[in-house]
Design a protein around this motif. Structure first.
Motif, PDB file in Angstrom:
ATOM      1  N   ILE A   1       0.815  -1.224   0.000  1.00 15.07           N
ATOM      2  CA  ILE A   1       0.000   0.000   0.000  1.00 15.07           C
ATOM      3  C   ILE A   1       0.846   1.270   0.000  1.00 15.07           C
ATOM      4  O   ILE A   1       0.312   2.366   0.171  1.00 15.07           O
ATOM      5  CB  ILE A   1      -0.926   0.028   1.243  1.00 15.07           C
ATOM      6  N   LYS A   2       2.146   1.145  -0.167  1.00 11.20           N
ATOM      7  CA  LYS A   2       3.005   2.325  -0.036  1.00 11.20           C
ATOM      8  C   LYS A   2       2.965   3.253  -1.244  1.00 11.20           C
ATOM      9  O   LYS A   2       3.515   4.352  -1.202  1.00 11.20           O
ATOM     10  CB  LYS A   2       4.447   1.903   0.238  1.00 11.20           C
ATOM     11  N   ILE A   3       2.299   2.829  -2.340  1.00  8.04           N
ATOM     12  CA  ILE A   3       2.178   3.681  -3.524  1.00  8.04           C
ATOM     13  C   ILE A   3       0.803   4.328  -3.522  1.00  8.04           C
ATOM     14  O   ILE A   3      -0.224   3.655  -3.463  1.00  8.04           O
ATOM     15  CB  ILE A   3       2.384   2.866  -4.809  1.00  8.04           C
ATOM     16  N   LYS A   4       0.776   5.634  -3.605  1.00  8.36           N
ATOM     17  CA  LYS A   4      -0.471   6.407  -3.522  1.00  8.36           C
ATOM     18  C   LYS A   4      -1.265   6.308  -4.808  1.00  8.36           C
ATOM     19  O   LYS A   4      -0.704   6.388  -5.901  1.00  8.36           O
ATOM     20  CB  LYS A   4      -0.127   7.871  -3.222  1.00  8.36           C
ATOM     21  N   ASP A   5      -2.603   6.134  -4.656  1.00  4.04           N
ATOM     22  CA  ASP A   5      -3.530   6.184  -5.781  1.00  4.04           C
ATOM     23  C   ASP A   5      -4.299   7.504  -5.684  1.00  4.04           C
ATOM     24  O   ASP A   5      -5.102   7.694  -4.763  1.00  4.04           O
ATOM     25  CB  ASP A   5      -4.486   4.993  -5.741  1.00  4.04           C
TER      26      ASP A   5
END
Length: 442
Positions: A7-11
């Motif tokens: 989940i460390k990559i922002k959407d």
């Protein structure tokens, strides 16, 4: 269960939507493409929102040194489950990965913070606010705790945190006061609690846990002498203790006896006379047993004012052999059973008429000239009003009554009944003041 690497990559699109849904305005929190999951927590399927909290701190929270030349190093984030407001009766949790930081100077670590969650707390501020709003409603604290899936102690802490005590103004007292008492909680110092309000607006001024005179004198002496001298009238029930306390704290106030308690004293005296007349009948006699049942069943008709009785409308009254009679005929028959009851009824009706006309002199003239035919308990109850002749006479000339305060007492009883009682007087007092709009959320 997702890990931080998932989940460390922002959407960008989902991040904006979830922040609007969860009412999160902190720019340091973001969500990824897999931020929403369904997982079992404590044997219940739960909405789990995965989020990340990270930023570059300006200084170390432990030693206070400014973050220069990479003094603070980022450590692996730590996950915390933050309880949210349930959505469609489904528990909701924000699994927030908080960035940890290591200080090279003091060799301590600390986690990132956000306004959305208080320090060392696992309940969101939004959930606490929702609990605080529900405390304004006529709901028990246990029901509120069950509704939001928190403990009873959590609701108590929200009550203590979000609602502070009533502000005390020693320079203000209304010109006309209503005073009364009610049954409180077990931790109260006295057997009964004390409540007083403004006679014109009905607004509660304060609620005390003790009604004893020395406690009331000590409390009211906290007000300035100028404020206490402005009080002109104090309306009370027929409690002799208040009559001794009021002149000491309100030197210029006149005491009035509440209209309701005057009527209550008269009605109770006559009703007890009806019971005595009823119990004197011989239950072995068939006719007297019928009269006994009639006196027992139709007590409300006897308590009515004579002008409010029905004189024209015929209907069937049980125990009257299925005859069509008027309400006044029922009362006339009941009064033939006992001449003492008939004499007491005449006195009772005369007192009600004198009271309704607002004339104190005829009212007390009736009490001063009671017939020897009347029984002593009935006369004793009526003569009790003579002790308050001055206060009752004055109450005939003033429009103030404890009716507004009796309504507040009824509200207190409702709150106590819904909550199945309170252990703490402070919590009961706060719930009442919140209901009346005297305490607001901080």
């Amino acid at each position: 269960m997702l890990q931080y690497k998932d989940i460390k990559i922002k959407d960008q699109n989902l991040d904006v939507g979830l922040k609007n849904l969860l009412n999160i305005k902190d720019p340091h929190i973001f969500f990824s493409a897999q931020a929403v999951q369904k997982e079992p927590i404590h044997h219940r399927m739960t909405n789990v929102f995965y989020g990340v909290l990270t930023y570059t701190p300006k200084a170390c929270e432990c030693c206070g040194l400014i973050n220069e030349e990479n003094l603070l190093i980022k450590h692996s984030p730590k996950a915390s489950d933050i309880q949210l407001i349930p959505y469609q009766e489904v528990p909701s949790v924000l699994r927030l990965f908080k960035q940890r930081f290591y200080c090279k100077s003091c060799h301590h670590t600390f986690s990132a913070r956000t306004y959305y969650i208080a320090k060392d707390c696992y309940i969101s501020q939004a959930l606490k606010f929702a609990i605080a709003i529900d405390l304004k409603k006529k709901l028990s604290m246990k029901d509120i705790a069950l509704r939001y899936g928190v403990s009873f102690k959590t609701v108590e802490r929200v009550l203590d945190t979000f609602y502070q005590g009533l502000k005390f103004n020693p320079n203000h007292l209304p010109k006309h006061l209503l005073i009364d008492e009610f049954k409180g909680t077990k931790d109260c110092e006295g057997a009964m609690c004390f409540i007083f309000s403004d006679a014109q607006t009905g607004k509660i001024i304060d609620i005390l846990d003790d009604r004893r005179n020395f406690k009331l004198i000590a409390y009211f002496q906290r007000f300035t002498q100028q404020a206490r001298k402005r009080v002109q009238h104090v309306v009370m029930d027929m409690n002799s203790a208040y009559g001794k306390m009021i002149p000491q704290v309100f030197p210029k106030a006149k005491i009035l006896v509440d209209h309701f308690h005057i009527i209550q004293q008269i009605s109770r005296a006559f009703n007890q006379q009806r019971i005595r007349s009823m119990n004197q009948l011989d239950k072995k006699s068939a006719q007297q047993m019928k009269d006994y049942r009639k006196l027992k069943k139709y007590w409300k008709q006897l308590q009515k004012k004579h002008k409010n009785l029905g004189y024209d409308h015929l209907k069937q009254f049980p125990l009257f052999r299925q005859k069509y009679v008027t309400e006044s005929e029922v009362v006339d028959y009941l009064l033939t059973i006992d001449p003492v009851l008939k004499a007491s009824y005449d006195v009772y009706q005369d007192l009600l008429d004198a009271f309704e006309n607002g004339k104190a002199q005829p009212f007390f003239a009736i009490i001063d000239q009671l017939s020897p035919l009347l029984e002593e308990p009935f006369k004793k109850s009526l003569r009790h009003l003579q002790k308050y002749r001055k206060e009752i006479t004055l109450s005939f000339t003033q429009p103030y009554s404890n009716g507004k305060l009796e309504g507040k007492n009824n509200l207190i009883k409702v709150i106590q009944r819904i909550a199945f009682g309170f252990r703490s007087f402070n919590h009961l007092r706060k719930r009442v003041l919140i209901q009346q709009g005297l305490l607001e959320i901080l």
